[in-house]
Scaffold this active site. Structure first.
Site, PDB file in Angstrom:
ATOM      1  N   PRO A   9     -29.793  29.922  42.257  1.00  0.00           N
ATOM      2  CA  PRO A   9     -29.337  30.211  43.622  1.00  0.00           C
ATOM      3  C   PRO A   9     -30.194  31.256  44.324  1.00  0.00           C
ATOM      4  CG  PRO A   9     -27.948  31.333  42.019  1.00  0.00           C
ATOM      5  CD  PRO A   9     -28.894  30.476  41.229  1.00  0.00           C
ATOM      6  N   ASP A  20     -26.610  32.806  45.911  1.00  0.00           N
ATOM      7  CA  ASP A  20     -26.422  34.075  45.229  1.00  0.00           C
ATOM      8  C   ASP A  20     -25.998  35.093  46.286  1.00  0.00           C
ATOM      9  OD1 ASP A  20     -26.376  35.707  43.076  1.00  0.00           O
ATOM     10  OD2 ASP A  20     -28.532  35.795  42.775  1.00  0.00           O
ATOM     11  N   TRP A  63     -27.264  39.720  38.246  1.00  0.00           N
ATOM     12  CA  TRP A  63     -27.933  38.708  37.439  1.00  0.00           C
ATOM     13  C   TRP A  63     -26.953  38.016  36.501  1.00  0.00           C
ATOM     14  CZ3 TRP A  63     -32.640  36.832  38.303  1.00  0.00           C
ATOM     15  CH2 TRP A  63     -33.512  37.589  39.082  1.00  0.00           C
ATOM     16  N   GLN A  76     -39.015  34.865  36.184  1.00  0.00           N
ATOM     17  CA  GLN A  76     -37.620  34.657  35.795  1.00  0.00           C
ATOM     18  C   GLN A  76     -37.442  34.556  34.283  1.00  0.00           C
ATOM     19  OE1 GLN A  76     -35.092  35.020  37.742  1.00  0.00           O
ATOM     20  NE2 GLN A  76     -36.378  35.275  39.546  1.00  0.00           N
ATOM     21  N   TRP A 119     -33.461  35.160  35.450  1.00  0.00           N
ATOM     22  CA  TRP A 119     -32.471  34.082  35.365  1.00  0.00           C
ATOM     23  C   TRP A 119     -32.563  33.306  34.053  1.00  0.00           C
ATOM     24  CZ3 TRP A 119     -32.539  28.553  37.155  1.00  0.00           C
ATOM     25  CH2 TRP A 119     -31.241  28.041  37.318  1.00  0.00           C
ATOM     26  N   LYS A 154     -51.500  38.474  46.799  1.00  0.00           N
ATOM     27  CA  LYS A 154     -50.077  38.203  46.937  1.00  0.00           C
ATOM     28  C   LYS A 154     -49.707  38.229  48.413  1.00  0.00           C
ATOM     29  CE  LYS A 154     -45.567  39.711  45.224  1.00  0.00           C
ATOM     30  NZ  LYS A 154     -44.842  40.708  44.389  1.00  0.00           N
ATOM     31  N   LYS A 177     -45.865  40.778  54.156  1.00  0.00           N
ATOM     32  CA  LYS A 177     -45.891  41.070  55.591  1.00  0.00           C
ATOM     33  C   LYS A 177     -46.841  42.226  55.874  1.00  0.00           C
ATOM     34  CE  LYS A 177     -41.223  39.341  56.475  1.00  0.00           C
ATOM     35  NZ  LYS A 177     -39.837  39.679  56.878  1.00  0.00           N
TER      36      LYS A 177
END
Length: 1017
Positions: free
Chosen positions: A29, A68, A505, A543, A547, A580, A583
């Site tokens: 999610p 989430d 988590w 992850q 997750w 990477k 902004k």
């Protein structure tokens, strides 16, 4: 998208397979309190392609979306909106009001995520989406926590753990792994003067190294390794003399003239007392040497200062000696106001002041900057502090063996993650710091009385029974659950909920069962059992400690089985320069704008096929445009070509001849097609989109740039076998492509496939995955065509090197290639036509006449075979006639040189063409072109130029491919005769009913001064 929506194609694709074998996919999610980014496209493309494939294979694939909702990311975003700086502002504002803001925040960008998801063609059920903040979800999480609590694995303990002073809460180890940042800290070597025993008589000082000067304020002890040798050293620098104690292997840390006075074991230093360098706070009954096996001699001095409030190892060691734990730092990360010198300073900001103080006190031995990774909060980026405090832990160390067992049974992509990044993580597993001293999260469902009696509840129903109230409609969040109290069943005193919420988590890791409201909601038990464990999950590689870890851990804790069978780890998204996206750098590419510019299918194809799924991928407009041009545009152009000629020929698929009655080229492309089906099927089944993409791209090239191009005359003539074969290839190719590029394939299905066949499915996404017809696979034919194409490429390379245009016929080409003698005449004719040569022959009899050949030993190849003998072999090769050697090897494949057998690959062959010839060679295959041009060859080349000129005019003047025309022409007088002699041939090629030389036409602005007037006949 409108077609899919109007006809409920997604729903139909799952409904049609309801009786099939279930295949489960879990959606990790996202948190929708921020706008979606390009990295969301990457993950969702991979989450979409394999469920689409499994659906086509007849599996029943449910795809339930999720959101989430809880946690620090949401709280911090709301704090910024409200202008808050800490927890005090939240409590002044009111927890209920703050949590309402958080609830609004997580729904704010759901529409943007939904729009992006639909735009990219990710099929997932939003109507039945789970929300981790939903009461039924929270109650399911409570149930699982009670199961863990009942096993004695959910406990409160006072431990040192990573703590964010900005957010005012501890973090778990897997959260810690996501927030390391490179910083430069002061590295200091500090003297601790000894105050007892023989070392005190020598005036010795213990030399300690630390990169956290701020912890010296609470120094309690110094640890040494009991088995390490420590040296008492006299150090002289210029006229200064001092005695220092360091570990013998680290004596290099000292500078100046060094003389060892004594060597002692670490265990003999136990309880030696010293004077601490800073006496800013009171720490009674302390300041002596302690023993600790964790102390190493890898860096520093081998003596480690102990500050038990800020280090887990320090705390354990000091507890063993009964030393006090004194913490001079407040929960907000600042030194307590009563601490002299640094009171009120943020702990990291105090370093500069403390280093200056150490220097003024004469205890600073050395000071230098030290660059290293330091843990920061993964959301607010504040430097973390290891902080001793009470917290709730899940004893994951108690199930370490079970986690390793489940990991060993998991299918990881790439495989290296199993024993590498993730395996290491499990082997070094520590208990899960579960609780958070925050507000917007799943409340820890534990109630306590002042006598420390404890109960864990699994639902609002159980809580209501304990409280004697109807609580089924209670919001299971703070502050509402905090208000529920009830008498302790043991002592009768009031039980109140502990104040913590849990790690968000845990929420996401509980989704396999909590998404169904398991086990409380009717029907949830059956739904969970049918969908557990997942056949497939997929997220970015970070992850592995997020997750992926929580899913496996919670599943193993509660059900003794991991939550998933196969997992795909994706590489990160970078900009075109390998940076990477952020902004701050101004290099973020917005996902909708990206898809609007290139098309969703182009972005999907790039993500899936342009590189390994687990490698970082650079996303830029040029890179995406390149894959579109190379593959998708070629596919589309082939579709357009088929449509054009099928319409002009009134093509009817019912009239396609049987395969056995078709040509060699038809048999070849059908053989390649059925090989492709098997190859792509295997790649999809192994979650290897890159291999699937390579195979599909290769076939598209075969189909367009060889089958269609070599069969163009047949299409002009309306050949049913050619049109039928191409149609069959495109139908199957469209199905194979559809999981990767669902939009263009659907368009092709609706515009090309369905109009041609009344029995075609309503959508390509409602079709079954193609099954390879092994009877149509002819590997020998495939190999012969592949060799034909390689020879053609070599011939083209030779032509390019010679600078003679491909339209200029040449008299002959000589070929050398394994299997050339057995190549069918049809394929030889193709080579001659492609290279525009009149005669083909074997090069074997003419090598010495065409090129000057020299050879050298291939040391890599020969070394692998013969080892140290390679130098002698090299001399033997150099002494052999190169031309004869190469000629024999090309004919036989192997030969003995002296006593050693060598093959063609054991030589480095250099061929320099003799005058009048051009030769190109690669990996044992060669093509030699005779460059001599007779007048008849020159005339034939000019005729080809005329044909090309008129064909271009046909196209530019807008004639249909089947239109007959009349042509009036003129040209350079030197070529007029050749054109007139070939007038019939030219007329056939350009569909001219009349082809008239008109001397009144002005000369054309081209090399041959061709001009022409074309009119429709």
């Amino acid at each position: 998208m409108e077609f899919w929506r109007k006809h409920s194609i997604f729903e139909a694709s799952t409904t049609a397979r309801q009786s099939g074998q279930p295949w489960t996919f879990y959606e990790g999610p996202p948190t929708a309190n921020g706008m979606p980014g390009t990295h969301h496209i990457e993950a969702r493309v991979f989450k979409d392609v394999f469920p689409r494939y499994q659906t086509m294979k007849g599996k029943y694939v449910t795809r339930k979306a999720g959101w989430d909702c809880h946690g620090l990311p949401v709280e911090i975003a709301v704090e910024k909106e409200l202008g808050f700086t800490g927890k005090g502002d939240i409590e002044k504002y009111g927890i209920a009001a703050f949590n309402d803001k958080c609830r609004d925040s997580v729904t704010r960008h759901v529409d943007a995520f939904t729009t992006m998801t639909n735009r990219m063609g990710f099929w997932v059920d939003f109507d039945q989406a789970y929300w981790t903040m939903a009461p039924e979800y929270v109650e399911s999480v409570w149930w699982s926590l009670k199961e863990i609590w009942k096993k004695g694995l959910l406990v409160q303990d006072h431990r040192v753990a990573p703590y964010c002073p900005r957010c005012g809460t501890g973090l778990s180890d897997h959260e810690l792994a996501q927030g390391y940042e490179t910083v430069t800290d002061p590295s200091v070597y500090v003297r601790f003067p000894v105050t007892s025993g023989e070392l005190a008589d020598l005036g010795a000082a213990l030399l300690v190294w630390t990169t956290t000067p701020w912890t010296l304020v609470s120094n309690t002890a110094i640890a040494v390794n009991p088995e390490v040798d420590y040296v008492v050293v006299e150090v002289v620098v210029e006229e200064s003399r001092e005695v220092l104690v360091v570990a013998e292997p680290l004596i290099s840390a000292l500078s100046g003239d060094v003389k060892i006075l004594k060597t002692v074991k670490g265990k003999d230093l136990e309880r030696v007392t010293y004077k601490r360098p800073l006496d800013l706070i009171d720490i009674p009954d302390s300041h002596f040497v302690v023993l600790a096996n964790y102390v190493t001699t890898e860096d520093g001095t081998g003596l480690v200062h102990q500050s038990p409030a800020f280090g887990a190892d320090d705390l354990a060691v000091c507890r063993a000696y009964g030393l006090p734990v004194v913490n001079p730092i407040a929960p907000n990360g600042t030194f307590l106001s009563e601490v002299p010198l640094v009171g009120g300073l943020f702990f990291k900001d105090a370093d500069k002041t403390l280093v200056k103080e150490l220097k003024s006190r004469g205890v600073l031995y050395k000071h230098q900057p030290y660059e290293h990774p330091y843990p920061h909060c993964w959301r607010c980026h504040t430097a973390l502090i290891y902080y001793a405090q009470p917290s709730w832990y899940i004893r994951t160390t108690s199930i370490k063996d079970e986690l390793i067992r489940e990991n060993n049974q998991t299918d990881w992509h790439p495989e290296t993650i199993k024993t590498g990044r993730y395996g290491d993580w499990l082997n070094n597993n520590i208990d899960w710091a579960l609780s958070r001293n925050r507000y917007w999260g799943t409340p820890l469902p534990i109630w306590r009385c002042e006598e420390k009696h404890e109960v864990c509840v699994d639902s609002l129903k159980e809580l209501g029974a304990l409280a004697g109230k109807e609580l089924s409609n209670l919001d299971p969040h703070r502050p509402f659950v905090d208000d529920i109290t009830f008498p302790c069943t043991t002592c009768g005193k009031e039980m109140v909920r502990v104040p913590e919420v849990i790690d968000c988590w845990y929420d996401s890791g509980a989704m396999p069962f909590a998404q169904w409201g398991y086990p409380h909601k009717p029907g949830s038990v059956e739904k969970f059992k049918a969908a557990y464990p997942a056949d497939f999950i997929c997220e970015a590689i970070d992850q592995t400690r997020g997750w992926f870890y929580t899913l496996m851990t919670i599943g193993t804790l509660v059900f003794d089985k991991s939550s998933y069978k196969s997992v795909l780890c994706l590489g990160h998204i970078l900009d075109k320069d390998g940076r990477k996206m952020s902004k701050h750098l101004g290099n973020v590419i917005e996902p909708i704008a990206l898809m609007d510019q290139h098309g969703a299918d182009a972005v999907r194809w790039y993500m899936l096929a342009a590189g390994s799924p687990w490698s970082a991928r650079r996303v830029g407009h040029d890179a995406i445009s390149d894959v579109v041009r190379k593959t998708l545009l070629t596919y589309w152009n082939t579709i357009s070509f088929h449509t054009l000629y099928a319409q002009s020929s009134n093509f009817d698929i019912s009239q396609i001849p049987a395969v056995k009655d078709r040509s060699m080229m038809d048999h070849w492309i059908l053989s390649e097609l059925n090989s492709l089906i098997a190859e792509v099927d295997l790649a999809y089944s192994e979650f290897d989109s890159q291999s699937a993409g390579k195979a599909l791209a290769r076939f598209i090239d075969d189909l367009s740039n060889w089958y269609v191009r070599r069969s163009r005359r047949r299409f002009w003539d309306g050949d049913l076998a050619a049109l039928g074969t191409l149609h069959e290839c495109l139908v199957t190719l469209t199905q194979l492509l559809s999981p990767m590029v669902p939009f263009i394939t659907e368009h092709v299905w609706q515009e090309v496939v369905k109009p041609a066949s009344a029995s075609a499915a309503d959508s390509v996404h409602l079709t079954d995955f193609p099954i390879a017809n092994k009877a149509l696979i002819n590997l020998n034919l495939n190999a012969q065509v592949a060799m034909t194409r390689r020879v053609v490429e070599l011939g083209r390379a030779a032509r390019a090197e010679s600078a003679i245009k491909i339209r200029q016929p040449l008299q002959r080409a000589l070929i050398s290639a394994p299997g050339w003698a057995k190549l069918p005449s049809d394929m030889r004719d193709q080579i001659a036509d492609e290279l525009n040569v009149i005669d083909l022959a074997d090069i074997a009899d003419a090598d010495g006449d065409l090129v000057n050949i020299s050879v050298k030993a291939n040391f890599k190849s020969l070394g692998a075979k013969y080892g140290k003998e390679v130098q002698e072999i090299s001399k033997a090769i150099a002494a052999t006639d190169a031309t004869a050697l190469v000629k024999t090897l090309r004919a036989t494949g192997a030969i003995k040189v002296a006593t050693w057998e060598i093959e063609l690959g054991d030589l480095v062959i250099t061929e320099v063409p003799k005058s009048g010839w051009m030769v190109a060679s690669h990996e044992g295959e060669s093509v030699a072109l005779d460059l001599a041009l007779s007048q008849s060859l020159i005339d034939a080349g000019n005729v080809r130029e005329v044909i090309r000129f008129i064909q271009e005019r046909r196209k530019n003047d807008g004639f249909d491919i089947s239109d007959r025309i009349k042509v009036r022409w003129n040209a350079d007088a030197a070529i007029v005769a050749a054109i007139i002699q070939s007038a019939s041939h030219i007329s056939d090629e350009v569909l001219a009913l009349e082809f008239t030389h008109d001397r009144s036409l002005s000369a054309g602005d081209n090399e041959l001064q061709i001009s022409a007037v074309l009119v429709k006949a």
